[in-house]
Write a protein that holds these residues in place. Structure first.
Motif, short mmCIF file in Angstrom:
data_model
loop_
_atom_site.label_atom_id
_atom_site.label_comp_id
_atom_site.label_asym_id
_atom_site.label_seq_id
_atom_site.Cartn_x
_atom_site.Cartn_y
_atom_site.Cartn_z
N MET A 115 0.84 -1.20 0.00
CA MET A 115 0.00 0.00 0.00
C MET A 115 0.87 1.25 0.00
SD MET A 115 -2.97 1.24 -0.23
CE MET A 115 -4.04 -0.18 0.07
N GLN A 116 1.98 1.20 0.71
CA GLN A 116 2.89 2.35 0.73
C GLN A 116 3.41 2.65 -0.67
OE1 GLN A 116 2.80 -0.16 2.92
NE2 GLN A 116 2.49 0.85 4.89
N GLY A 117 3.76 1.59 -1.41
CA GLY A 117 4.23 1.79 -2.78
C GLY A 117 3.14 2.35 -3.68
N ALA A 118 1.93 1.85 -3.52
CA ALA A 118 0.81 2.34 -4.33
C ALA A 118 0.55 3.82 -4.06
CB ALA A 118 -0.44 1.52 -4.04
N LEU A 119 0.59 4.21 -2.79
CA LEU A 119 0.35 5.61 -2.44
C LEU A 119 1.47 6.51 -2.96
CD1 LEU A 119 -1.04 5.14 1.19
CD2 LEU A 119 -2.33 5.78 -0.86
N GLN A 120 2.69 6.00 -2.95
CA GLN A 120 3.78 6.80 -3.50
C GLN A 120 3.59 7.01 -5.00
OE1 GLN A 120 7.37 5.67 -0.38
NE2 GLN A 120 7.83 5.75 -2.55
N LEU A 121 3.15 5.97 -5.71
CA LEU A 121 2.90 6.12 -7.15
C LEU A 121 1.78 7.12 -7.42
CD1 LEU A 121 3.22 2.42 -8.38
CD2 LEU A 121 4.75 4.31 -8.91
N LEU A 122 0.80 7.15 -6.51
CA LEU A 122 -0.30 8.10 -6.65
C LEU A 122 0.09 9.50 -6.20
CD1 LEU A 122 -3.33 5.97 -5.34
CD2 LEU A 122 -2.77 6.52 -7.71
N GLY A 123 1.23 9.61 -5.53
CA GLY A 123 1.68 10.92 -5.06
C GLY A 123 0.94 11.43 -3.85
N ILE A 124 0.44 10.50 -3.01
CA ILE A 124 -0.33 10.88 -1.82
C ILE A 124 0.49 10.58 -0.58
CG2 ILE A 124 -2.45 10.50 -0.51
CD1 ILE A 124 -3.76 9.56 -3.11
N PRO A 125 0.79 11.59 0.26
CA PRO A 125 1.54 11.35 1.50
C PRO A 125 0.78 10.42 2.44
CG PRO A 125 1.43 13.70 0.98
CD PRO A 125 0.46 13.01 0.06
N TYR A 126 1.53 9.62 3.19
CA TYR A 126 0.93 8.66 4.11
C TYR A 126 1.74 8.58 5.39
CZ TYR A 126 4.60 5.73 2.06
OH TYR A 126 5.81 5.24 1.63
N THR A 127 1.16 7.97 6.40
CA THR A 127 1.78 7.90 7.72
C THR A 127 2.73 6.71 7.84
OG1 THR A 127 -0.15 6.66 8.50
CG2 THR A 127 -0.15 9.04 8.89
N GLY A 128 3.66 6.84 8.78
CA GLY A 128 4.49 5.71 9.17
C GLY A 128 5.64 5.41 8.23
N SER A 129 6.08 4.16 8.26
CA SER A 129 7.26 3.73 7.51
C SER A 129 7.00 3.70 6.01
CB SER A 129 7.69 2.33 7.98
OG SER A 129 8.10 2.35 9.32
N LEU A 185 -1.91 11.33 20.50
CA LEU A 185 -1.22 10.26 19.80
C LEU A 185 -1.72 10.14 18.36
CD1 LEU A 185 0.64 7.79 19.72
CD2 LEU A 185 -1.22 6.45 20.72
N SER A 186 -3.03 10.19 18.17
CA SER A 186 -3.59 10.12 16.82
C SER A 186 -3.07 11.25 15.95
CB SER A 186 -5.12 10.18 16.88
OG SER A 186 -5.64 9.09 17.61
N LEU A 187 -2.98 12.43 16.54
CA LEU A 187 -2.47 13.59 15.80
C LEU A 187 -0.99 13.42 15.47
CD1 LEU A 187 -3.12 16.37 14.65
CD2 LEU A 187 -2.54 17.36 16.88
N ALA A 188 -0.23 12.86 16.41
CA ALA A 188 1.20 12.63 16.17
C ALA A 188 1.41 11.64 15.03
CB ALA A 188 1.87 12.13 17.44
N VAL A 189 0.56 10.60 14.99
CA VAL A 189 0.64 9.64 13.88
C VAL A 189 0.31 10.33 12.57
CG1 VAL A 189 -0.36 7.55 12.90
CG2 VAL A 189 0.20 7.64 15.34
N LEU A 190 -0.76 11.13 12.56
CA LEU A 190 -1.13 11.87 11.35
C LEU A 190 0.03 12.76 10.87
CD1 LEU A 190 -3.06 13.03 9.21
CD2 LEU A 190 -3.97 14.56 10.99
N GLN A 191 0.71 13.38 11.82
CA GLN A 191 1.78 14.31 11.45
C GLN A 191 2.98 13.61 10.81
OE1 GLN A 191 2.85 17.02 14.60
NE2 GLN A 191 1.10 18.31 14.18
N THR A 192 3.11 12.31 10.99
CA THR A 192 4.21 11.62 10.31
C THR A 192 4.02 11.67 8.79
OG1 THR A 192 3.20 9.40 10.37
CG2 THR A 192 4.53 10.06 12.28
N SER A 193 2.78 11.89 8.33
CA SER A 193 2.54 12.02 6.89
C SER A 193 3.08 13.33 6.34
CB SER A 193 1.04 11.92 6.59
OG SER A 193 0.34 13.06 7.07
N MET A 194 3.25 14.34 7.21
CA MET A 194 3.74 15.64 6.78
C MET A 194 5.19 15.56 6.33
SD MET A 194 0.95 17.30 7.22
CE MET A 194 1.22 19.08 7.18
N GLU A 195 5.92 14.55 6.80
CA GLU A 195 7.32 14.37 6.40
C GLU A 195 7.42 14.05 4.91
OE1 GLU A 195 9.87 14.90 8.49
OE2 GLU A 195 8.35 15.44 9.99
N ARG A 196 6.35 13.50 4.35
CA ARG A 196 6.34 13.16 2.93
C ARG A 196 5.61 14.22 2.12
NH1 ARG A 196 5.60 8.17 5.36
NH2 ARG A 196 7.36 6.77 4.96
N GLY A 197 5.18 15.27 2.76
CA GLY A 197 4.42 16.28 2.06
C GLY A 197 5.20 16.94 0.93
#
Length: 316
Positions: free
Chosen positions: A82-96, A304-316
Motif C-alpha cells: 500500500m505504501q508503494g501504491a500511495l507513492q505512485l499516486l503521489g499521496i503522503p501517508y503515515t508511518g514507515s 497520539l492520533s495527531l502525532a501519527v497523522l503528522q508523520t505524513s507531513m514528512e512526505r508532504g
C-alpha cells in the motif's frame, strides 16, 4: 513526553483514514481505524473512512484526499504494498516507507538483519514450503533447545503461531503455518517475560510488560481474554528501561522503520533482552499497547492520533 506541534486542522487537508482491508487482521484494523477516525474528527480534522476492500485506491485521487492515515494491519497495508501504491499516486501517508514496511513485516528478514548487526535475537531456523522435510524436525528441536515457537513469516497478531516441545508437534505446527505463508520461522523459545516498546518520531515511550496465563501471548490473549495483565510502568529499573529504549530505536532503524511503530521483546531469566519482531502499524484501539504507553508518557489518545497523522507531513 513526545510533544505534538499543533497545526490548524485545515493544514492537513482532506484526510483518509484507511482501515479494514482484506488481511487476516481485518477485524482488528476496523477497531483501530474507527478509534483513530473518531479521535481526528474530535480535533476538527476533515477525516473520512476509507476501506480498500470496498473501493479502489484510485478513488483517493478522485475524491481529492490530501493524505492517508494507514490503519491497515497485516498484508496489503503493513507490508509495503500500500505504501508503494500511495507513492505512485503521489499521496503522503503515515508511518514507515516501502522498504521499512516490507522488512518489518517479514519476521525472517528482520531477524537476519538484526543478527548481522549483532543485535540480540533468539536462535532460529527457516522452513520453506516447497522443500520442507518433516524428517528434519527432530534435529531442529535438538538445535533450538526442544522448545520452540513456530511463526508464519508475514502474519501479525500471533495468527498461525504455535508453541511446541516435540518433533511431532513441530511437523504439525509447520504445516499449519504453511496455510498462511510459504516461509515459516522456527524460533528458540525464551523462557521469561514479554515486553513491548512503542516508538514515536525517534523516541521510545515507556515499556509495557505483558502477562498471560495462556501458553503464550497469542491472539486470544491480545484481543479476547480478560485474564491478560499489562504493566506500565513495566517494573524495569531506570537502567534497564534506558537499555530497552535504546535497543528498540536501533532495531527499528536497522529495518528502515520510521515515524511510529512498536518493537516486541522477551527477557530471559538472566535479564537479557531478545528482539522478537517489529510492527509498523500497531493496534490503535483505546486499549492497545501504543496508546497505553503514550498515556504513561502524558499523551492523550487524541495527541497520539495527531502525532501519527503528522508523520505524513514528512512526505508532504
Amino acid at each position: 513526553m513526545t510533544n505534538v506541534n499543533p497545526l490548524a486542522p485545515s493544514a492537513y487537508g482532506k484526510v483518509a483514514v484507511m482501515f479494514g482491508g482484506k488481511s487476516a487482521e481485518r477485524e482488528v484494523s476496523l477497531l483501530s481505524g474507527n478509534a483513530v477516525l473518531k479521535s481526528l474528527l474530535s480535533l476538527g480534522i476533515d477525516a473520512h473512512r476509507f476501506d480498500p476492500a470496498e473501493q479502489a485506491i484510485t478513488e483517493l485521487l478522485k475524491q481529492q484526499f490530501s493524505r492517508v492515515v494507514i490503519m491497515l494491519h497485516g498484508r496489503g497495508g503493513e507490508d509495503g504494498t500500500m505504501q508503494g501504491a500511495l507513492q505512485l499516486l503521489g499521496i503522503p501517508y503515515t508511518g514507515s516507507g516501502v522498504l521499512g514496511s516490507a522488512l518489518c513485516m517479514d519476521k525472517i528478514k528482520s531477524k537476519q538483519i538484526w543478527q548481522t548487526l549483532g543485535l540480540p535475537t533468539a536462535q532460529y531456523e527457516i522452513a520453506v514450503k516447497s522443500s520442507f522435510d518433516a524428517g528434519s524436525c527432530e534435529a531442529i528441536m535438538a538445535r533450538l533447545g526442544n522448545e520452540v515457537m513456530v511463526k508464519p513469516a508475514q502474519e501479525g497478531s500471533s495468527i498461525g503461531m504455535t508453541k511446541v516441545n516435540s518433533a511431532q508437534q513441530l511437523a504439525t505446527a509447520i504445516q499449519d503455518a504453511f496455510k498462511y505463508d510459504e516461509h515459516v520461522l522456527i524460533e528458540q523459545f525464551i523462557q521469561g517475560s514479554e515486553f513491548t516498546v512503542s516508538l514515536l518520531n525517534g523516541q521510545a515511550l515507556p515499556s509495557i510488560r505483558m502477562s498471560t496465563p495462556r501458553v503464550f501471548y497469542d491472539y486470544t490473549a491480545k484481543y479476547q481474554a480478560d485474564s491478560t495483565q499489562y504493566f506500565c510502568p513495566s517494573g524495569l529499573s531506570a537502567e534497564q528501561e534506558q537499555e530497552l529504549g535504546t535497543l528498540s530505536i536501533k532495531a527499528f532503524s536497522a529495518l528502515s522503520g520510521s515515524g511510529w511503530g512498536r518493537i516486541d521483546f522477551m527477557q530471559d531469566k538472566g535479564g537479557n533482552f531478545y528482539l522478537l519482531e517489529a510492527n509498523t502499524v500497531p493496534g490503535m484501539t483505546e486499549k492497545s499497547l501504543v496508546p497505553m504507553a503514550a498515556k504513561q508518557a502524558g499523551m492523550r489518545f487524541s495527541d497520539l492520533s495527531l502525532a501519527v497523522l503528522q508523520t505524513s507531513m514528512e512526505r508532504g
